[in-house]
Design an enzyme around this catalytic site. Structure first.
Site, mmCIF file in Angstrom:
data_model
loop_
_atom_site.group_PDB
_atom_site.id
_atom_site.type_symbol
_atom_site.label_atom_id
_atom_site.label_comp_id
_atom_site.label_asym_id
_atom_site.label_seq_id
_atom_site.Cartn_x
_atom_site.Cartn_y
_atom_site.Cartn_z
ATOM 1 C CB SER A 52 -0.776 0.080 1.072
ATOM 2 O OG SER A 52 -2.069 0.960 1.170
ATOM 3 C CG ASN A 53 -0.455 4.698 -1.467
ATOM 4 O OD1 ASN A 53 -0.916 5.536 -0.730
ATOM 5 N ND2 ASN A 53 -0.713 4.205 -2.573
ATOM 6 N NE ARG A 54 4.384 8.682 4.275
ATOM 7 C CZ ARG A 54 5.146 9.786 4.209
ATOM 8 N NH1 ARG A 54 5.945 9.818 3.408
ATOM 9 N NH2 ARG A 54 4.672 11.018 4.427
ATOM 10 C CB SER A 55 -2.883 7.907 0.017
ATOM 11 O OG SER A 55 -3.979 8.584 0.074
ATOM 12 C CB ALA A 75 -2.283 7.333 -3.258
#
Ligand code: CTP
Length: 211
Positions: free
Chosen positions: A21-24, A88
């Site tokens: 995943s990502n930091r959004s 994101a």
């Protein structure tokens, strides 16, 4: 107007307990949804997994993977005037999802990744709604945002510098440059995401009315 907004990250499963995943945080997309409601619009919000309060009066559709977000966007575009792709979306996902938990071993392992479907690029060229893309950049903001505007066939691209610690991902504040298809650029200085969202909604309304 009817807004269709995506927000937050996507999660791409590796096995039953792990994902990419990502930091959004979803804060920007949720703030746009709230600002659009306050301005009297209808809002459908397609959200990845986030820890943000659900804005009142929006229709919330919760998704997890990029494939689920792809399906949800395509299901709802026929009933929108403005699509705001603030999410994101992961660019890659594991080529295979293991059915059982991958066990720890002494040796290195590698994960094969394949590109996800690009939602913006999959939208039809001839359409009757405005398309707003977001560009999260760490360098050459203007050049990269302009490239995304053209290559992803957007009407508007909202670009922000995610390398800054004081604005952008996870932060409560943001500073963005808005690139409009006719070549106009509008700059929104560093402000709370709620204020930036209010300004963005006004810009989207104006561009939408013009076309
Ligand atoms: N996006 C999308 N589908 C994807 C990936 C991204 O629709 N599979 C959308 C995002 O919602 C955003 C825009 O494309 O509106 C740009 O996302 P960004 O991550 O900045 O760009 P990428 O196209 O992923 O390119 P890069 O990561 O190389 O900058």
């Amino acid at each position: 107007m009817r807004f269709l907004i995506t927000a937050g990250p996507t999660r791409e499963p590796i096995d039953p307990v792990r994902y990419l995943s990502n930091r959004s945080s979803g804060k920007m997309g949720y703030a746009i949804a709230e600002a659009a409601i306050k301005a009297g619009h209808e809002v459908v919000l397609i959200s990845g997994p986030v820890d943000v309060d659900r804005p009142r009066d929006v229709t919330l559709i919760c998704v997890s993977t990029s494939d689920e977000m792809f399906e949800a966007v395509h299901q709802h575009t026929s009933r929108c005037d403005i699509l705001v792709m603030c999410a994101a979306v992961a660019d890659y996902k594991p080529a295979k999802v293991s059915k059982s938990k991958i066990k720890k071993r002494a040796e290195n392992i590698s994960l094969e990744l394949v590109p996800t479907q690009d939602i913006l690029s999959s939208l039809p060229k001839n359409r009757n709604y405005l398309v707003v893309g977001f560009a999260a950049e760490t360098e050459q903001l203007e050049a990269n945002a302009g490239k995304k505007l053209r290559e992803k066939n957007c009407d508007v691209v909202v670009a922000n510098d995610v390398s800054r610690a004081d604005a952008g991902m996870e932060s409560d504040e943001n500073e963005v440059d808005v690139f409009i298809r006719d070549g106009e650029i509008k700059k929104i200085p560093r402000r709370s995401k709620k204020i930036v969202a209010r300004e963005l909604v006004k810009i989207f309304e104006n561009v939408c009315e013009k076309c």
